[in-house]
Design a protein around this motif. Structure first.
Motif, PDB file in Angstrom:
ATOM      1  N   HIS A   1       0.870  -1.174   0.000  1.00  0.00           N
ATOM      2  CA  HIS A   1       0.000   0.000   0.000  1.00  0.00           C
ATOM      3  C   HIS A   1       0.908   1.225   0.000  1.00  0.00           C
ATOM      4  O   HIS A   1       1.637   1.464   0.964  1.00  0.00           O
ATOM      5  CB  HIS A   1      -0.890   0.011   1.243  1.00  0.00           C
ATOM      6  CG  HIS A   1      -1.813  -1.161   1.305  1.00  0.00           C
ATOM      7  ND1 HIS A   1      -3.144  -1.057   1.025  1.00  0.00           N
ATOM      8  CD2 HIS A   1      -1.586  -2.469   1.606  1.00  0.00           C
ATOM      9  CE1 HIS A   1      -3.713  -2.248   1.156  1.00  0.00           C
ATOM     10  NE2 HIS A   1      -2.784  -3.119   1.496  1.00  0.00           N
ATOM     11  N   VAL A   2       0.869   1.993  -1.100  1.00  0.00           N
ATOM     12  CA  VAL A   2       1.728   3.162  -1.246  1.00  0.00           C
ATOM     13  C   VAL A   2       0.929   4.407  -0.882  1.00  0.00           C
ATOM     14  O   VAL A   2      -0.172   4.627  -1.397  1.00  0.00           O
ATOM     15  CB  VAL A   2       2.288   3.278  -2.683  1.00  0.00           C
ATOM     16  CG1 VAL A   2       3.141   4.530  -2.829  1.00  0.00           C
ATOM     17  CG2 VAL A   2       3.111   2.033  -3.032  1.00  0.00           C
ATOM     18  N   SER A   3       1.500   5.210   0.007  1.00  0.00           N
ATOM     19  CA  SER A   3       0.877   6.471   0.409  1.00  0.00           C
ATOM     20  C   SER A   3       0.685   7.374  -0.792  1.00  0.00           C
ATOM     21  O   SER A   3       1.359   7.234  -1.819  1.00  0.00           O
ATOM     22  CB  SER A   3       1.757   7.182   1.438  1.00  0.00           C
ATOM     23  OG  SER A   3       1.843   6.435   2.625  1.00  0.00           O
ATOM     24  N   GLY A   4      -0.212   8.339  -0.654  1.00  0.00           N
ATOM     25  CA  GLY A   4      -0.503   9.274  -1.725  1.00  0.00           C
ATOM     26  C   GLY A   4       0.740   9.988  -2.221  1.00  0.00           C
ATOM     27  O   GLY A   4       1.536  10.492  -1.428  1.00  0.00           O
ATOM     28  N   GLN A   5       0.886  10.004  -3.527  1.00  0.00           N
ATOM     29  CA  GLN A   5       2.000  10.700  -4.182  1.00  0.00           C
ATOM     30  C   GLN A   5       1.434  11.937  -4.867  1.00  0.00           C
ATOM     31  O   GLN A   5       0.471  11.842  -5.622  1.00  0.00           O
ATOM     32  CB  GLN A   5       2.683   9.784  -5.192  1.00  0.00           C
ATOM     33  CG  GLN A   5       3.224   8.490  -4.590  1.00  0.00           C
ATOM     34  CD  GLN A   5       4.309   8.736  -3.556  1.00  0.00           C
ATOM     35  OE1 GLN A   5       5.368   9.281  -3.870  1.00  0.00           O
ATOM     36  NE2 GLN A   5       4.045   8.351  -2.316  1.00  0.00           N
ATOM     37  N   ILE A   6       2.028  13.082  -4.581  1.00  0.00           N
ATOM     38  CA  ILE A   6       1.517  14.325  -5.132  1.00  0.00           C
ATOM     39  C   ILE A   6       2.186  14.657  -6.459  1.00  0.00           C
ATOM     40  O   ILE A   6       3.279  14.186  -6.754  1.00  0.00           O
ATOM     41  CB  ILE A   6       1.669  15.487  -4.134  1.00  0.00           C
ATOM     42  CG1 ILE A   6       3.125  15.710  -3.744  1.00  0.00           C
ATOM     43  CG2 ILE A   6       0.804  15.238  -2.897  1.00  0.00           C
ATOM     44  CD1 ILE A   6       3.361  16.912  -2.851  1.00  0.00           C
ATOM     45  N   SER A   7       1.496  15.474  -7.243  1.00  0.00           N
ATOM     46  CA  SER A   7       2.008  15.832  -8.571  1.00  0.00           C
ATOM     47  C   SER A   7       3.210  16.763  -8.448  1.00  0.00           C
ATOM     48  O   SER A   7       3.102  17.861  -7.920  1.00  0.00           O
ATOM     49  CB  SER A   7       0.899  16.464  -9.423  1.00  0.00           C
ATOM     50  OG  SER A   7       0.259  17.532  -8.749  1.00  0.00           O
ATOM     51  N   ALA A   8       4.348  16.261  -8.911  1.00  0.00           N
ATOM     52  CA  ALA A   8       5.597  17.026  -8.899  1.00  0.00           C
ATOM     53  C   ALA A   8       6.492  16.486 -10.003  1.00  0.00           C
ATOM     54  O   ALA A   8       6.395  15.322 -10.379  1.00  0.00           O
ATOM     55  CB  ALA A   8       6.294  16.902  -7.544  1.00  0.00           C
TER      56      ALA A   8
END
Length: 153
Positions: A36-43
């Protein structure tokens, strides 16, 4: 190099180092063969990709932001696999949040930027269940945040 690494190279994509958590959480948790991968933000290499769909950002730019989230998700999956993407079995599920106005209804088209990329890289193993929802705002004003569940061996 794994077949996934070869495919990324063909596409001219180098996975960045897995982003470090920005707060009090871990980047991923493994339970059995699921990661389960934590939320990745757009960058991207230039920094955060910010904006609000339906206000100051169009679907195409939002899809590009979602693709960047998917690249970060793969980086985290690679870290969870001890650096060996050959251990990745499939993408199970993505949950995507799109920073958008109340009137904007094309969240699925935005999130296709991530889904299409994962299928392009992983083939059928990149096909996944998915949710694409609107958010009134996201951390740091980013356009998109996506979390994922991956199966590994």
């Amino acid at each position: 190099m794994s077949a996934i690494g070869d495919r990324l190279a063909e596409l001219g994509i180098t996975l960045p180092d897995a982003p470090a958590p920005a707060a009090n959480y871990v980047p991923f948790v493994q339970v059995g063969d699921l990661v389960h991968v934590s939320g990745q933000i757009s960058a991207d290499d230039n920094g955060l990709i910010t904006g609000k769909l339906g206000a100051d950002m169009d679907v195409e730019a939002g899809a590009a932001a979602a693709k960047r989230c998917a690249i970060s998700l793969l980086s985290q999956a690679k870290a969870a696999c001890g650096g060996d993407l050959g251990r990745l079995v499939r993408v199970v599920k993505l949950t995507a949040f799109v920073n958008s106005t109340g009137e904007f209804t094309e969240q699925p088209k935005v999130v296709n930027g991530a889904s299409d990329f994962l299928v392009e890289v992983l083939g059928d193993a990149g096909r996944h269940a998915r949710s694409a929802v609107s958010a009134a705002s996201l951390p740091l004003g980013v356009a998109v945040e996506i979390e994922g569940i991956f199966q590994i061996r």
